[in-house]
Design an enzyme around this catalytic site. Structure first.
Site, mmCIF file in Angstrom:
data_model
loop_
_atom_site.group_PDB
_atom_site.id
_atom_site.type_symbol
_atom_site.label_atom_id
_atom_site.label_comp_id
_atom_site.label_asym_id
_atom_site.label_seq_id
_atom_site.Cartn_x
_atom_site.Cartn_y
_atom_site.Cartn_z
ATOM 1 N N CYS A 109 0.306 3.193 3.586
ATOM 2 C CA CYS A 109 0.641 2.627 4.901
ATOM 3 C C CYS A 109 1.953 3.242 5.425
ATOM 4 C CB CYS A 109 0.774 1.108 4.811
ATOM 5 S SG CYS A 109 -0.788 0.216 5.006
ATOM 6 N N SER A 122 -8.800 4.807 -5.123
ATOM 7 C CA SER A 122 -7.721 4.005 -5.689
ATOM 8 C C SER A 122 -7.183 2.984 -4.699
ATOM 9 C CB SER A 122 -6.602 4.932 -6.149
ATOM 10 O OG SER A 122 -6.217 5.777 -5.091
ATOM 11 N N ASN A 177 -13.283 10.017 -1.301
ATOM 12 C CA ASN A 177 -13.902 9.006 -2.170
ATOM 13 C C ASN A 177 -13.735 7.694 -1.458
ATOM 14 O OD1 ASN A 177 -14.528 10.581 -4.419
ATOM 15 N ND2 ASN A 177 -12.414 10.471 -5.122
ATOM 16 N N GLN A 214 -8.878 13.526 0.239
ATOM 17 C CA GLN A 214 -8.075 14.465 -0.544
ATOM 18 C C GLN A 214 -8.492 15.897 -0.237
ATOM 19 O OE1 GLN A 214 -7.177 13.778 -4.670
ATOM 20 N NE2 GLN A 214 -8.309 11.853 -4.676
ATOM 21 N N HIS A 240 -8.389 7.296 3.601
ATOM 22 C CA HIS A 240 -7.751 8.551 3.208
ATOM 23 C C HIS A 240 -8.739 9.453 2.493
ATOM 24 C CE1 HIS A 240 -7.712 6.291 -0.559
ATOM 25 N NE2 HIS A 240 -7.551 7.435 -1.199
ATOM 26 N N HIS A 266 -7.056 1.946 1.899
ATOM 27 C CA HIS A 266 -6.490 2.622 3.079
ATOM 28 C C HIS A 266 -7.316 3.889 3.361
ATOM 29 C CE1 HIS A 266 -2.871 3.101 5.730
ATOM 30 N NE2 HIS A 266 -3.546 4.221 5.922
ATOM 31 N N HIS A 287 -4.491 0.139 7.821
ATOM 32 C CA HIS A 287 -4.930 -0.036 6.443
ATOM 33 C C HIS A 287 -6.377 -0.523 6.352
ATOM 34 C CE1 HIS A 287 -4.175 -0.889 2.159
ATOM 35 N NE2 HIS A 287 -4.841 -2.008 2.328
ATOM 36 N N CYS A 303 0.850 -1.204 0.000
ATOM 37 C CA CYS A 303 0.000 0.000 0.000
ATOM 38 C C CYS A 303 0.878 1.245 0.000
ATOM 39 C CB CYS A 303 -0.895 -0.016 1.237
ATOM 40 S SG CYS A 303 -1.739 1.554 1.514
HETATM 41 P P1 H2U Z 1 -8.233 8.547 -4.353
HETATM 42 O O1 H2U Z 1 -8.240 7.181 -3.745
HETATM 43 O O2 H2U Z 1 -9.451 9.357 -3.968
HETATM 44 O O3 H2U Z 1 -7.994 8.488 -5.831
HETATM 45 O O4 H2U Z 1 -6.995 9.344 -3.729
HETATM 46 C C1 H2U Z 1 -5.686 8.877 -3.783
HETATM 47 C C2 H2U Z 1 -4.764 9.997 -4.249
HETATM 48 O O5 H2U Z 1 -3.446 9.655 -3.854
HETATM 49 C C3 H2U Z 1 -4.748 10.179 -5.759
HETATM 50 O O6 H2U Z 1 -5.120 11.509 -6.057
HETATM 51 C C4 H2U Z 1 -2.556 10.065 -4.829
HETATM 52 C C5 H2U Z 1 -3.292 9.921 -6.142
HETATM 53 O O7 H2U Z 1 -2.803 10.852 -7.079
HETATM 54 N N1 H2U Z 1 -1.349 9.247 -4.733
HETATM 55 C C6 H2U Z 1 -0.152 9.845 -4.397
HETATM 56 O O8 H2U Z 1 -0.090 11.056 -4.247
HETATM 57 N N2 H2U Z 1 0.976 9.081 -4.245
HETATM 58 C C7 H2U Z 1 1.001 7.727 -4.448
HETATM 59 O O9 H2U Z 1 2.014 7.108 -4.244
HETATM 60 C C8 H2U Z 1 -0.198 7.054 -4.958
HETATM 61 C C9 H2U Z 1 -1.466 7.837 -4.964
HETATM 62 ZN ZN ZN Z 2 -2.380 1.014 3.691
#
Ligand code: H2U
Ligand code: ZN
Length: 357
Positions: free
Chosen positions: A63, A171, A163, A178, A176, A174, A123, A60
């Site tokens: 994490c 994505s 989201n 934004q 999180h 975990h 996580h 992840c």
């Molecule tokens: P979402 O799960 O809402 O897409 O948010 C995850 C965000 O994390 C996504 O905008 C960022 C992605 O660009 N990200 C990073 O900044 N670094 C990473 O190593 C992977 C994901």
């Molecule tokens: Zn994680």
């Protein structure tokens, strides 16, 4: 219902017929078609692919201690962790410009900053399953980030959102969220800004203070509440189990919340998301976010802090609502009435199904 023109039918009578309802925050109408809830469904069925994640996932990128996709490494954080998005949609270094071709083609620069907020080092947790104290830490991070980003000259609005779930395009499981901070105010808060301003101008009152009183006395669409916040399925909600979280006190932004209110926000988010997860006994997907005053230095006393939860699930963990057809070309539509959705959410336990013995 032509024979009823000029009279006011009861809510039950309203819900016996297809009708449109007004959304005063967006200044638009939505279609309610309660008679359609019984229709058969042969369309797409979502796979509920969200299996139990581990407490720590070595792959992840969020994490503690792990490397991220961009090459940076996370610290061994123990509570929350905030970083600049490695793949930001907005760049602070964008030069200022306006672009026009004739009267129809217009564009302008949009400088901004994208941040990622890890809610927990665990996580496998979600807001619903985090401790209130830890969630209070997340609220504090949101407040601090909104303050710091909003204080920058180039930033006019700070949009905090989450989201949740693969169905919403998250994505990673975990926990999180934004933050996108932009030079100009995005469309949705901009429409609300206009609605708050016009309502205050014509009535001298706050649109959402007045709406909260309506909901508290109607007791039809409330879901759960505490001393500082109330969650309702809005009268004009479009998504089946959409909710609006309203602060009882007229405050313009997260930064204006006092200690008790920040604790109460953490409490309400946990209780509401627990109800969501309990609805279909599945991790409930949604997009949620806060709407607050623009960060342009103005007092914006017309603004009333609130959060929207937009969940796509319709009748089970596997059938979701799409905004297509008439909704894309005409008007957003719902079958399940907001009153029925609220009653279902109200009837659920606030003990998470995963934590029941
Ligand atoms: P979402 O799960 O809402 O897409 O948010 C995850 C965000 O994390 C996504 O905008 C960022 C992605 O660009 N990200 C990073 O900044 N670094 C990473 O190593 C992977 C994901
Ligand atoms: Zn994680």
């Amino acid at each position: 219902m032509p024979e009823r023109v000029g009279t006011l039918p009861s809510l039950a009578e309203l819900n016996a017929h297809p009708h449109v309802r007004f959304n005063p925050l967006r200044g638009e109408w939505i279609q309610v078609s309660p008679h359609r809830t019984a229709r058969p469904w042969q369309g797409q069925v979502e796979r509920s692919s969200e299996t139990d994640p581990p407490r720590y996932d070595p792959d992840c990128y969020l994490c503690p201690g792990n490397g991220r996709a961009g090459g940076k490494k996370n610290p061994p954080y123990a509570t929350t962790f905030v970083f600049d998005n490695d793949f930001p949609a907005l760049l602070p270094s964008t030069p200022s410009f306006e672009w026009r071709e004739g009267g129809l083609l217009m564009a302008r620069a949009q400088p901004g900053i994208c941040r990622v907020v890890c809610f927990s080092p665990r996580h496998d947790l979600t807001i619903a399953r985090m401790e209130r104290e830890a969630l209070r830490g997340v609220v504090d991070v949101w407040v601090d980030e909104a303050r710091a980003l909003g204080a920058k000259d180039e930033i006019g609005y700070v949009q905090i959102f989450e989201n949740r779930g693969a169905a919403m395009g998250a994505s990673n499981p975990h926990p999180h969220g934004q933050i996108w901070a932009t030079a100009s105010v995005p469309n949705e808060p901009s429409r609300e800004q206009q609605a708050f301003h016009e309502y205050r101008g014509s009535s001298g009152a706050c649109l959402l203070c007045d709406y909260l009183q309506v909901e508290l006395s109607a007791a039809e669409r409330h879901v759960c509440e505490n001393g500082s916040f109330v969650a309702v399925v809005p009268f004009w909600g479009v998504w089946p189990f959409e909710t609006l979280v309203l602060s009882r006190r007229h405050v313009a932004d997260l930064a204006a919340l006092n200690e008790a209110e920040r604790n109460d926000l953490a409490d309400l988010l946990k209780r509401l998301t627990t109800r969501y997860d309990n609805l279909f006994e599945t991790p409930f997907p949604y997009s949620m976010g806060f709407h607050q005053r623009p960060a342009d230095g103005g007092a914006h006393e017309e603004w009333h802090l609130h959060a929207h939860f937009f969940p796509p699930l319709l009748r089970s963990a596997t059938v979701r609502k799409f905004m297509v057809g008439f909704e894309m070309l005409g008007t957003p539509q719902r079958d399940l009435t907001p009153e029925d959705a609220a009653a279902r959410l109200r009837g659920l336990s606030e003990v998470h199904y995963r934590e029941r013995r």
